[in-house]
Design an enzyme around this catalytic site. Structure first.
Site, PDB file in Angstrom:
ATOM      1  N   LYS A   1       0.718  -1.036   0.048  1.00 44.47           N
ATOM      2  CA  LYS A   1      -0.031   0.032   0.016  1.00 44.47           C
ATOM      3  C   LYS A   1       0.968   1.169   0.241  1.00 44.47           C
ATOM      4  CE  LYS A   1      -1.875   2.583   3.105  1.00 44.47           C
ATOM      5  NZ  LYS A   1      -1.869   3.913   2.447  1.00 44.47           N
TER       6      LYS A   1
ATOM      7  N   GLU B   1       9.166   0.457  11.307  1.00 42.41           N
ATOM      8  CA  GLU B   1      10.371   1.459  11.274  1.00 42.41           C
ATOM      9  C   GLU B   1       9.439   2.706  11.446  1.00 42.41           C
ATOM     10  OE1 GLU B   1      12.038   4.523  10.492  1.00 42.41           O
ATOM     11  OE2 GLU B   1      12.059   3.895   8.391  1.00 42.41           O
TER      12      GLU B   1
ATOM     13  N   CYS C   1      12.748  10.670   9.380  1.00 42.85           N
ATOM     14  CA  CYS C   1      12.667   9.987  10.649  1.00 42.85           C
ATOM     15  C   CYS C   1      13.575   9.927  11.462  1.00 42.85           C
ATOM     16  CB  CYS C   1      12.004   8.564  10.530  1.00 42.85           C
ATOM     17  SG  CYS C   1      13.106   7.475   9.652  1.00 42.85           S
TER      18      CYS C   1
ATOM     19  N   GLU D   1       8.279  14.428  17.541  1.00 42.13           N
ATOM     20  CA  GLU D   1       8.785  14.676  15.918  1.00 42.13           C
ATOM     21  C   GLU D   1       8.208  15.522  15.442  1.00 42.13           C
ATOM     22  OE1 GLU D   1      10.107  10.957  13.076  1.00 42.13           O
ATOM     23  OE2 GLU D   1       8.229  11.009  13.850  1.00 42.13           O
TER      24      GLU D   1
END
Length: 544
Positions: free
Chosen positions: A235, A311, A345, A442
């Protein structure tokens, strides 16, 4: 190769020159412009290259349907959704919107291809050759794929074409090379038995990739899954479906049998949830936010307890020690945070600087940010394009406001750049405290937070005091200091006097809430293999 490519990007960025040009008048995307943060005027801000009329990408979008069982098909519902140009907010194309029924079709195709098709029954050498041919085709179509990636994502074209696509080609060739080198062991056992282990493909792998590095994450996931003989339902992120749909056509041109790789574009709550909870998916891999990763893990556990690799997010410390060459440290810290519009990230988003060089570092970091070239990512020399979409754009601006309101010093930036598209000024905060949101969360944007520390014991404790553990950077000339920090930091990757080195063979993944398992390198192969022990009784063996 990848390390050299990133090094060349860093060296180019350090010599980037500021070139100002007037911005053409354009309709603002937001209904009203935001007021200056708490009335503070940002001085000496001269980001290069004002936004002009967008450059024509020079590429045509030909593939917007789902790819199931070797064919492009419409979604079962017939629904589509728009994918947007982050430079303008305008629609690039309407893409088929996959939902649960489409996931069911894709999984059925993948299951049949695994249970009955030729892919897992080919010799490993034949599978390797398909992947090698795929890499050759990616290389041949480098510029066209890079243009799609930039148009859909907003990253600089030079980054996509000269850095990421060569890395993707290298990654696919790396896994092609592994395909015929996967084998089990012969195990000595007590008694008259022959014992061997088989490393078998796990079956149908579900994979969900993010929007910040769409095709690179495609390679990280599809590569090891196919090299080990599995079939895949992938996806794409709803923000960036175009490059994966294009690349999948090339993979089938390279000889991949129908049903082995199926690509469904769609949204997380529908297509993503259906894939995560599907009872006939044997393994799941997800890259994205930690909060979404929790949902994926829960859905996998509540369905058939499929194994999951994750991850996830990060808030990586970048530690500049007192013996550092400040100019070099400033440039590397700038790269560590601002690369890919800060949408990494593993971005070095907590810059810890020793108190003895702190003031000098802050002034030079501010100066570097003010000359960072922001503009149309198709323009040569541009370092920073737009953020991915309006949601991420507004999220970053909210974090900037929270930093100011929380008492951090806004050294430069802090506002949108231009009047059109999702551009944000490169932003630098000093006097940041560990309990501020900009130091804990983040942000995923071009916002550098600079914190002060006194000694190694203190910075180790503070750097590890995070729910994340994805990566860290260390900048020092002292090997003992480097060794102390690399062993003490609770993260999956530590870069010493470098950052964002992503060689195909280097494993990548996190500690704590940054994820489970590893991408890339030999460690990633185990994500897609099961180990079977075969024990056979021996009669009158000549030896044991």
């Amino acid at each position: 190769m990848a390390a050299r490519l990133f090094s060349s990007l860093l060296s180019r960025s350090s010599s980037a020159a500021s070139s100002s040009s007037s911005s053409s008048s354009a309709r603002a995307l937001l209904s009203r412009a935001r007021k200056p943060l708490l009335g503070r005027e940002i001085k000496s801000y001269s980001t290069a290259a004002a936004i002009e009329e967008p450059i024509n990408p020079g590429v045509t979008v030909n593939h917007t349907q789902l790819f199931i069982n070797g064919q492009y098909v419409d979604s079962a519902s017939g629904k589509t959704f728009p994918t947007f140009d982050p430079r303008t907010g305008e629609v690039i194309a309407h893409v088929a919107e996959g939902e649960a029924e489409d996931i069911n079709r894709a999984v059925a195709a993948a299951r049949k291809a695994f249970d009955e098709g030729p892919w897992p029954r080919m010799t490993a050498y034949e599978r390797a050759n398909v992947l090698f041919r795929f890499a050759d085709l990616l290389e041949k179509h480098n510029d066209e794929i890079a243009a799609l990636e930039t148009w859909d994502n907003g990253k600089p074209y030079e980054q996509a074409a000269k850095i990421e696509l060569p890395m993707i080609v290298r990654q696919i060739r790396y896994y092609a090379g592994w395909a015929d080198k996967i084998h089990g062991l012969t195990v000595p056992a007590d008694g008259q038995y022959h014992v061997q282990t088989l490393h078998e493909p796990i079956g149908v792998a579900g994979q969900i990739i993010p929007w910040n590095f769409p095709l690179l994450m495609y390679a990280w996931k599809v590569g090891p899954a196919l090299a080990t003989g599995n079939t895949v339902v992938l996806k794409t992120a709803e923000q960036t479906p175009l490059s994966a749909l294009y690349a999948t056509k090339l993979l089938h041109e390279a000889g991949l049998p129908p049903g082995v790789l199926n690509v469904v574009s769609g949204f997380g709550p529908t297509a993503g949830a259906a894939l995560s909870s599907h009872m006939d998916v044997d393994k799941l891999a997800f890259t994205g936010s930690t909060d979404t990763g929790k949902i994926v893990l829960e859905l996998a556990a509540k369905s058939n307890l499929k194994p999951v690799t994750l991850e996830l997010g990060g808030k990586s410390p970048f530690i500049v020690c007192e013996d550092a060459d400040v100019d070099k440290a400033v440039e590397l810290a700038h790269f560590a945070l601002f690369f890919n519009q800060g949408q990494c990230c593993c971005a070095g988003s907590r810059t810890y600087v020793h108190e003895s060089i702190y003031e000098e570092f802050v002034e030079k970091a501010k100066a570097r940010a003010t000359v960072r070239s922001v503009g149309d990512p198709f323009k040569s020399g541009i370092e920073q394009g737009p953020q991915i979409d309006s949601e991420q754009f507004q999220k970053i601006l909210r974090y900037i406001r929270s930093g100011v309101e929380g008492g951090a010093t806004l050294e430069t930036g802090g506002e949108r750049f231009g009047t059109k598209g999702h551009y944000i000024q490169p932003t630098v905060f000093s006097n940041v405290k560990d309990d501020m949101l900009i130091a804990k969360d983040e942000i995923f944007g071009p916002v550098q937070t600079i914190l002060k520390f006194k000694d190694l014991k203190e910075v180790i404790q503070r750097a590890n005091n995070s729910r994340y553990g994805l990566a860290a950077g260390v900048f020092t000339q002292n090997i003992d200091t480097a060794n102390t920090l690399t062993r003490a930091l609770k993260v999956g990757t530590v870069w010493v006097n470098c950052f964002d080195v992503f060689d195909a063979a280097i494993p990548f993944g996190g500690y704590k809430m940054s994820g489970h398992g590893r991408e890339k390198g030999v460690y990633s192969l185990s994500n897609y293999l099961q180990v079977k022990a075969v024990v056979t009784s021996l009669k009158n063996p000549a030896w044991l």
